[in-house]
Design a protein around this motif. Structure first.
Motif, short mmCIF file in Angstrom:
data_model
loop_
_atom_site.label_atom_id
_atom_site.label_comp_id
_atom_site.label_asym_id
_atom_site.label_seq_id
_atom_site.Cartn_x
_atom_site.Cartn_y
_atom_site.Cartn_z
N GLN A 132 32.83 37.87 46.91
CA GLN A 132 33.87 38.84 47.25
C GLN A 132 34.72 39.18 46.02
OE1 GLN A 132 33.07 36.22 49.04
NE2 GLN A 132 32.67 36.93 51.13
N ARG A 133 34.98 38.18 45.18
CA ARG A 133 35.79 38.42 43.99
C ARG A 133 35.07 39.38 43.03
NH1 ARG A 133 37.80 33.85 44.07
NH2 ARG A 133 36.11 32.70 43.11
N VAL A 134 33.75 39.19 42.86
CA VAL A 134 32.98 40.07 41.98
C VAL A 134 32.91 41.47 42.57
CG1 VAL A 134 30.66 40.49 41.06
CG2 VAL A 134 31.65 38.21 40.95
N LEU A 135 32.76 41.59 43.88
CA LEU A 135 32.73 42.92 44.51
C LEU A 135 34.05 43.66 44.33
CD1 LEU A 135 30.80 42.22 47.84
CD2 LEU A 135 30.04 43.58 45.89
N LEU A 136 35.17 42.95 44.46
CA LEU A 136 36.47 43.60 44.25
C LEU A 136 36.65 44.03 42.80
CD1 LEU A 136 38.86 41.47 46.44
CD2 LEU A 136 38.36 43.88 46.68
N LYS A 137 36.24 43.17 41.87
CA LYS A 137 36.36 43.55 40.45
C LYS A 137 35.48 44.74 40.13
CE LYS A 137 37.73 39.10 38.62
NZ LYS A 137 37.41 38.02 37.69
N LYS A 138 34.30 44.79 40.74
CA LYS A 138 33.41 45.93 40.51
C LYS A 138 34.01 47.21 41.10
CE LYS A 138 29.02 45.17 40.96
NZ LYS A 138 27.68 44.92 41.51
N ARG A 139 34.60 47.11 42.29
CA ARG A 139 35.20 48.26 42.95
C ARG A 139 36.35 48.86 42.14
NH1 ARG A 139 37.30 47.07 48.73
NH2 ARG A 139 35.09 46.88 49.06
N PHE A 140 37.17 48.00 41.54
CA PHE A 140 38.33 48.49 40.80
C PHE A 140 38.11 48.58 39.30
CE2 PHE A 140 40.16 46.83 44.75
CZ PHE A 140 40.82 47.97 45.17
N GLY A 141 36.86 48.40 38.86
CA GLY A 141 36.54 48.58 37.45
C GLY A 141 37.10 47.51 36.54
N LEU A 142 37.14 46.28 36.98
CA LEU A 142 37.73 45.20 36.20
C LEU A 142 36.70 44.25 35.59
CD1 LEU A 142 40.66 44.30 38.58
CD2 LEU A 142 40.74 45.68 36.52
N LEU A 143 35.40 44.51 35.81
CA LEU A 143 34.39 43.66 35.22
C LEU A 143 34.32 43.91 33.71
CD1 LEU A 143 31.46 43.89 37.78
CD2 LEU A 143 32.85 41.90 37.26
N PRO A 144 34.02 42.87 32.91
CA PRO A 144 33.94 43.07 31.46
C PRO A 144 32.91 44.12 31.05
CG PRO A 144 33.96 40.74 31.98
CD PRO A 144 33.86 41.48 33.29
N THR A 145 31.85 44.28 31.84
CA THR A 145 30.84 45.29 31.50
C THR A 145 31.32 46.70 31.80
OG1 THR A 145 29.85 45.01 33.69
CG2 THR A 145 28.93 43.71 31.89
N GLN A 146 32.36 46.87 32.60
CA GLN A 146 32.88 48.19 32.94
C GLN A 146 34.00 48.62 32.00
OE1 GLN A 146 33.94 47.28 36.98
NE2 GLN A 146 32.12 48.36 37.78
N LYS A 147 34.46 47.74 31.14
CA LYS A 147 35.53 48.08 30.21
C LYS A 147 34.95 48.62 28.92
CE LYS A 147 38.68 44.59 32.01
NZ LYS A 147 39.45 43.40 31.70
N PRO A 148 35.72 49.43 28.19
CA PRO A 148 35.23 49.91 26.90
C PRO A 148 35.11 48.74 25.91
CG PRO A 148 37.51 50.56 27.24
CD PRO A 148 37.03 49.95 28.51
N PRO A 149 34.22 48.87 24.93
CA PRO A 149 34.05 47.76 23.98
C PRO A 149 35.35 47.54 23.18
CG PRO A 149 32.82 49.69 23.27
CD PRO A 149 33.35 49.98 24.63
N PRO A 150 35.64 46.28 22.81
CA PRO A 150 36.86 46.01 22.08
C PRO A 150 36.81 46.59 20.66
CG PRO A 150 35.54 44.03 22.22
CD PRO A 150 34.87 45.07 23.08
N LYS A 151 37.96 47.02 20.18
CA LYS A 151 38.04 47.54 18.82
C LYS A 151 38.45 46.42 17.90
CE LYS A 151 39.31 52.11 20.40
NZ LYS A 151 40.31 53.18 20.40
N TYR A 152 37.66 46.22 16.86
CA TYR A 152 37.94 45.15 15.89
C TYR A 152 38.57 45.70 14.64
CZ TYR A 152 35.01 42.30 18.89
OH TYR A 152 34.48 41.63 19.95
#
Length: 89
Positions: A69-89
């Motif tokens: 359920q936690r993964v489904l909620l993160k996926k729904r609201f776009g909070l998974l690390p794979t859904q975020k833009p790549p970090p700027k170094y």
């Protein structure tokens, strides 16, 4: 006693110890009886009246019942690390 902390005006963490509110403990006056006592309530507030936070991490269980359920909620609201833009170094 639980370790608590709050952020002061300078942005520093200030650690305090507070006893559990209403947490019973037992006294054995003799071998056959036990008396349950409740300590006086202690407010978990800073000198400014703001609530303190627990300094202890949450419990971890390898048998996590709600990870799906936690993964489904993160996926729904776009909070998974794979859904975020790549970090700027």
């Amino acid at each position: 006693m639980y370790l608590q902390f709050y952020i002061n005006e300078n942005g520093d963490k200030v650690y305090t110890t507070k006893c559990a509110v209403g947490f019973p403990f037992f006294i054995r006056p003799n071998l056959f009886s036990a008396v349950m006592l409740y300590p006086k309530s202690v407010k978990k507030e800073t000198p400014l009246g703001v609530a303190t936070q627990s300094a202890h991490p949450a419990r971890f269980s390898p048998d996590d019942k709600y990870s799906r359920q936690r993964v489904l909620l993160k996926k729904r609201f776009g909070l998974l690390p794979t859904q975020k833009p790549p970090p700027k170094y």
